[in-house]
Design an enzyme around this catalytic site. Sequence first.
Site, PDB file in Angstrom:
ATOM      1  N   LYS A 183       0.749  -1.201   0.079  1.00  0.00           N
ATOM      2  CA  LYS A 183      -0.028  -0.137   0.083  1.00  0.00           C
ATOM      3  C   LYS A 183       0.931   1.059   0.058  1.00  0.00           C
ATOM      4  O   LYS A 183       1.701   1.372   0.781  1.00  0.00           O
ATOM      5  CB  LYS A 183      -0.843  -0.156   1.123  1.00  0.00           C
ATOM      6  CG  LYS A 183      -1.927   0.703   1.397  1.00  0.00           C
ATOM      7  CD  LYS A 183      -2.969   0.407   2.255  1.00  0.00           C
ATOM      8  CE  LYS A 183      -4.385   1.129   1.996  1.00  0.00           C
ATOM      9  NZ  LYS A 183      -5.341   0.562   3.129  1.00  0.00           N
ATOM     10  N   GLU A 242     -18.811  -4.475  10.769  1.00  0.00           N
ATOM     11  CA  GLU A 242     -19.704  -3.542  11.692  1.00  0.00           C
ATOM     12  C   GLU A 242     -20.800  -4.516  12.383  1.00  0.00           C
ATOM     13  O   GLU A 242     -21.078  -4.497  13.600  1.00  0.00           O
ATOM     14  CB  GLU A 242     -20.237  -2.668  11.026  1.00  0.00           C
ATOM     15  CG  GLU A 242     -19.292  -1.591  10.462  1.00  0.00           C
ATOM     16  CD  GLU A 242     -18.353  -1.675   9.526  1.00  0.00           C
ATOM     17  OE1 GLU A 242     -18.566  -2.930   8.753  1.00  0.00           O
ATOM     18  OE2 GLU A 242     -17.660  -0.874   8.969  1.00  0.00           O
ATOM     19  N   ARG A 293     -25.383  -1.008   7.827  1.00  0.00           N
ATOM     20  CA  ARG A 293     -25.388  -2.494   7.808  1.00  0.00           C
ATOM     21  C   ARG A 293     -25.421  -3.383   9.060  1.00  0.00           C
ATOM     22  O   ARG A 293     -25.613  -4.535   8.990  1.00  0.00           O
ATOM     23  CB  ARG A 293     -24.098  -2.874   6.924  1.00  0.00           C
ATOM     24  CG  ARG A 293     -22.871  -3.211   7.601  1.00  0.00           C
ATOM     25  CD  ARG A 293     -21.794  -3.783   6.807  1.00  0.00           C
ATOM     26  NE  ARG A 293     -21.824  -3.458   5.339  1.00  0.00           N
ATOM     27  CZ  ARG A 293     -20.850  -3.939   4.476  1.00  0.00           C
ATOM     28  NH1 ARG A 293     -19.836  -4.388   4.869  1.00  0.00           N
ATOM     29  NH2 ARG A 293     -21.118  -3.656   3.077  1.00  0.00           N
TER      30      ARG A 293
HETATM   31  C1  LIG Z   1     -18.528  -1.291   5.465  1.00  0.00           C
HETATM   32  C2  LIG Z   1     -17.402  -0.493   5.502  1.00  0.00           C
HETATM   33  N1  LIG Z   1     -16.819  -0.288   6.693  1.00  0.00           N
HETATM   34  C3  LIG Z   1     -15.556   0.583   6.496  1.00  0.00           C
HETATM   35  C4  LIG Z   1     -15.126   1.199   5.550  1.00  0.00           C
HETATM   36  C5  LIG Z   1     -14.096   2.048   5.593  1.00  0.00           C
HETATM   37  N2  LIG Z   1     -12.816   1.513   4.863  1.00  0.00           N
HETATM   38  C6  LIG Z   1     -12.690   1.863   3.576  1.00  0.00           C
HETATM   39  S1  LIG Z   1     -11.298   1.296   2.707  1.00  0.00           S
HETATM   40  C7  LIG Z   1     -11.013   0.512   4.100  1.00  0.00           C
HETATM   41  C8  LIG Z   1      -9.788  -0.563   4.563  1.00  0.00           C
HETATM   42  C9  LIG Z   1      -9.790  -1.496   3.214  1.00  0.00           C
HETATM   43  O1  LIG Z   1      -8.914  -2.463   3.508  1.00  0.00           O
HETATM   44  P1  LIG Z   1      -8.674  -3.175   2.000  1.00  0.00           P
HETATM   45  O2  LIG Z   1      -9.758  -4.248   1.693  1.00  0.00           O
HETATM   46  O3  LIG Z   1      -7.377  -4.203   2.563  1.00  0.00           O
HETATM   47  O4  LIG Z   1      -8.382  -2.452   1.053  1.00  0.00           O
HETATM   48  P2  LIG Z   1      -6.937  -1.372   0.733  1.00  0.00           P
HETATM   49  O5  LIG Z   1      -7.133  -0.125   1.263  1.00  0.00           O
HETATM   50  O6  LIG Z   1      -5.675  -2.133   1.610  1.00  0.00           O
HETATM   51  O7  LIG Z   1      -6.421  -1.550  -0.581  1.00  0.00           O
HETATM   52  C10 LIG Z   1     -12.143   0.755   4.914  1.00  0.00           C
HETATM   53  C11 LIG Z   1     -11.928   0.092   6.691  1.00  0.00           C
HETATM   54  C12 LIG Z   1     -15.926   0.864   4.465  1.00  0.00           C
HETATM   55  N3  LIG Z   1     -15.504   1.486   3.332  1.00  0.00           N
HETATM   56  N4  LIG Z   1     -17.079  -0.031   4.354  1.00  0.00           N
HETATM   57 MG   LIG Z   2      -5.552  -4.095   2.406  1.00  0.00          MG
END
Ligand SMILES: Cc1ncc(C[n+]2csc(CCOP(=O)(O)OP(=O)(O)O)c2C)c(N)n1
Ligand SMILES: [Mg+2]
Length: 618
Positions: free
Chosen positions: A264, A347, A375
């Site tokens: 990342k 959640e 959700r």
């Molecule tokens: C239901 C929900 N909870 C929290 C979020 C906030 N959120 C957006 S991206 C993220 C992290 C995502 O991690 P990952 O899937 O590993 O993707 P990366 O950013 O590492 O590419 C979070 C917690 C969200 N978009 N949707």
């Molecule tokens: Mg990730």
Amino acid sequence: MTSIAAPSLLPSTEPAYPLLDSIVTPGDIRHLTSARLNQLAVEIRALLIEKVTVSGGHLGPNLGVVELTLAVHRVFGVESGDTVLFDTGHQSYVHKLLTGRRDGFDTLRQAGGLSGYPARSESRHDWVENSHASTALSYADGMAKAHQLSGDTGRVVAVIGDGALTGGLAWEALNNLGAAPERPVVVVLNDNGRSYAPTVGAMATHLAELRAAGRGASGRNLFTELGFSYLGPVDGHDTAALEEALSRACDLRRPVVVHALTVKGRGHPPAEADEADRMHAVGPAAPARAPGATRPSWTGEFSRALLALGSDRADLVAITAAMGGPTGLGPFAARFPERYFDVGIAEQHAVTSAAGLAMGGLHPVVAIYATFLNRAFDQVLLDVALHRLPVTFVLDRAGITGPDGPSHHGMWDPTLLSAVPGMRLAVPRDAAQLRELLGEAAAWREGPTALRFPRATAGGDIPAVYRDGPVDVLSVSGTRDVLLVSHGPLAGACLEAAATLKAQGIGVTVCDPRWVLPISPELLRLAAGHRLVVTVEDGLRTNGMGSVLAGVLRDSAITTPSYALGLPTAFLRHASRDQLLADTGLTPHRIVHAVLRARAGRALPHHARTSVPDGTRP
Ligand SMILES: Cc1ncc(C[n+]2csc(CCOP(=O)(O)OP(=O)(O)O)c2C)c(N)n1
Ligand SMILES: [Mg+2]
Ligand SMILES: CC(=O)[C@@H](O)[C@H](O)COP(=O)(O)O
């Protein structure tokens, strides 16, 4: 290694991104040699860094998927009927650059410009507009079934992050996908080991074991046990290796997980060095700070208030769904690590595990963005409220958020929570009220409580003229023509509107209920003593708190007419918070206008023009 010319940073008439500028469709990248692909990756990274640090957005996640997105679009093609899905969608900037949106990229996340997420109105290459995590595999399962029934030979590929894979919905989908060997779906697991912080849980541990084992893995793992073929781990920054794995995945013609290892923030040292979250979401380039614009955010005020409360209350525990940093739980977690729980992007589990903690005699504080509580509604209703458990929900990013667009505006929580028996909802107008109301919530043992505040700086404290029960009266009118019921930080706009109306000879009392659920007898008594009631909320206008008050007035045989100002029941586009508040009539001038119309018995204006396009594809 071919030496790659990074775009010159010196002023030049030459295009800074000559190769990227030539890409209009994914077909344009399929003939490129590996050297040209490497050059394209360099240009894409340079453009992302240049543009996103100005516009704001998800810099770290997109820097991590440059080669992955190139490989996906070289193996799969929408023009040949394939479907490419992105989970959460925050990492789709590279996809947008490769699908004809290079020119519009300067408008990212700005009103009228490109969305920060896939948007069907922008491209036929875009499918999922919902930025809530953990949904892509369910869409993929459904689309694969549709293809099977329709005879459509298009392939389905879904890119999901290791963080999104901690969400329960993803496992519901895996359970279905793995049970249908005849239905090929390619799951590209973009494993960078992080959500914001390092991804938590047993699944993260398992992925780390697969990473460590490398190609020598035994062949059996969580995915193969669920019926998937597993290819990996693959270097997620080696386009050729990714292409080879994706092609093999397609040839298998069955459910396959391609496990890609990425970094990342890749290629941007400040992001790679960012221990907090690898520049997961950077703000727009900070404008020259207006004098006095150094006020803390609501999140910062909450963070301090919770730390103080936690120091006095050993039974207070804090829960996050992979967003401890963004919700301000960092200081609490550092001081009370044993009382802090990050459950992953889960959640529903966060809420029901909070119910368990409360059953165990503790007082959980679930810190969550308002939109993500959607959700977990069933868990709030039947796992917490049915048992009258003392759980406090702190809803950050409540109301209009702004650049993140329709699935991020936290505009549904008051309506949802108004249907929960025994739920108490507070909307602090300033930092002092946040501290006071958080204390009141933590002291309430008879059932769930919630506080909500926006993605904004917390304005200066607004004193009350007097308090009547839970209600603060902020300004008093002699003639009691109008009662303006202001919710939370909109008190400032209401006070400004009241002053304007007063200058026109209209007496306006401004009150702040503080606890907007349940409706208090003191608020009813105030309403009964005025000729007109107008509620102003950063929530739904229909079926929001204004509607709840109108219903209780009716049930109480109080005949004072009441009007609700708030957000339309619509999916609101992305723009700045201030712009959308203006668009939806939540500014002093528009409140004055609405009050005058209400007094004249005329219909109030509607503001649906802020809605997102209806999703018709170009
Ligand atoms: C239901 C929900 N909870 C929290 C979020 C906030 N959120 C957006 S991206 C993220 C992290 C995502 O991690 P990952 O899937 O590993 O993707 P990366 O950013 O590492 O590419 C979070 C917690 C969200 N978009 N949707
Ligand atoms: Mg990730
Ligand atoms: C994609 C996602 O859901 C988060 O990254 C969100 O965009 C963060 O929002 P804030 O910038 O308001 O913290």
